[in-house]
Design an enzyme around this catalytic site. Structure first.
Site, mmCIF file in Angstrom:
data_model
loop_
_atom_site.group_PDB
_atom_site.id
_atom_site.type_symbol
_atom_site.label_atom_id
_atom_site.label_comp_id
_atom_site.label_asym_id
_atom_site.label_seq_id
_atom_site.Cartn_x
_atom_site.Cartn_y
_atom_site.Cartn_z
ATOM 1 N N CYS A 42 0.910 -1.229 0.490
ATOM 2 C CA CYS A 42 0.190 -0.014 0.380
ATOM 3 C C CYS A 42 1.337 1.545 0.264
ATOM 4 O O CYS A 42 1.433 1.268 1.015
ATOM 5 C CB CYS A 42 -0.390 0.182 1.271
ATOM 6 S SG CYS A 42 -1.927 1.320 1.492
ATOM 7 N N GLU A 90 -4.067 1.222 -6.058
ATOM 8 C CA GLU A 90 -3.159 0.102 -6.029
ATOM 9 C C GLU A 90 -3.284 0.253 -8.236
ATOM 10 O O GLU A 90 -4.364 0.899 -8.850
ATOM 11 C CB GLU A 90 -3.702 -1.309 -5.496
ATOM 12 C CG GLU A 90 -2.427 -2.642 -5.578
ATOM 13 C CD GLU A 90 -1.394 -1.754 -5.530
ATOM 14 O OE1 GLU A 90 -0.686 -1.438 -5.876
ATOM 15 O OE2 GLU A 90 -1.296 -2.307 -3.909
#
Length: 221
Positions: free
Chosen positions: A2, A105
């Site tokens: 992340c 993402e």
């Protein structure tokens, strides 16, 4: 991993959602492209309840000689926390929540990487499982943190093989509790979030540059 996320909910909403007790937090600027190295909103707990604080994203252990190590420690793998001395010592007393509305993402495609915005179905703010620490140098004390990741769920698997640990509300209470957690407890808490309660969609590469900001980042293609 992340490496980028957002937080734009109103402070009142966040304070109620996470039952914050500290009144000194009076303002929260909406942020749509939060990146490593920046100060972020997190929640920790003590005998007086939950409190917001603002650590730097990228864990700098107490033993570190150079704070730049934080850029290499923005994430910690849930599966190996107990094996890494840096993270293992934080598991008992320095657990926190990283407050977010969504995260980004990048999916590998033939023509490059396509960014996606991922959020909860009801668009409510949530907490990533995190760990924090203090780093001191010549009287300067810096709070820093890392976001814990796990294997991707069914929704995320097509985008990336890892995802941040999003805690359920029940799990948040256990995670913030100052009691020691066994490996069994940790294993049960640090799992992938229910894919049926999440939503992902492709967005513009405008998000790629961490200097870019604004709600237009969330626009779908």
């Amino acid at each position: 991993m992340c490496g980028r996320y957002n937080l734009f909910s109103e402070l009142k909403t966040i304070a109620e959602r996470f039952q914050l007790m500290n009144s000194e937090v009076s303002e929260l600027v909406p942020r749509y492209n939060i990146a490593p190295g920046q100060d972020i909103m997190a929640v920790r707990s003590d005998k007086n309840g939950n409190h917001a604080f603002f650590p730097r994203w990228g864990l700098v252990p107490t033993w570190a000689k150079d704070p730049k190590i934080g850029y290499k420690m923005i994430n910690a793998r849930a599966e190996t926390l107990h094996e890494k001395p840096t993270f293992k010592r934080l598991l008992s007393r320095k657990r926190c929540l990283i407050v977010a509305d969504g995260f980004y993402e990048w999916k590998k495609e033939k023509n490059g990487k396509q960014p996606y915005h991922i959020h909860l179905d009801d668009r409510s703010p949530f907490g990533f499982a995190g760990l924090w620490d203090e780093w001191e140098n010549q009287g300067e004390v810096i709070h820093t943190c890392t976001i814990i990741t796990t294997e991707a769920n069914e929704l995320m698997r097509d985008i990336h093989h890892r995802m941040p640990v999003i805690l359920t509300r029940d799990s948040e209470e256990a995670w913030l509790d100052q009691a020691d957690l066994s490996m069994t407890d940790l294993t049960e808490l640090l799992v992938a979030y229910d894919p049926n309660a999440m939503f992902a969609y492709p967005i513009s590469t405008f998000v790629n540059n961490s200097r870019n900001e604004g709600k237009d980042i969330l626009n779908s293609l």
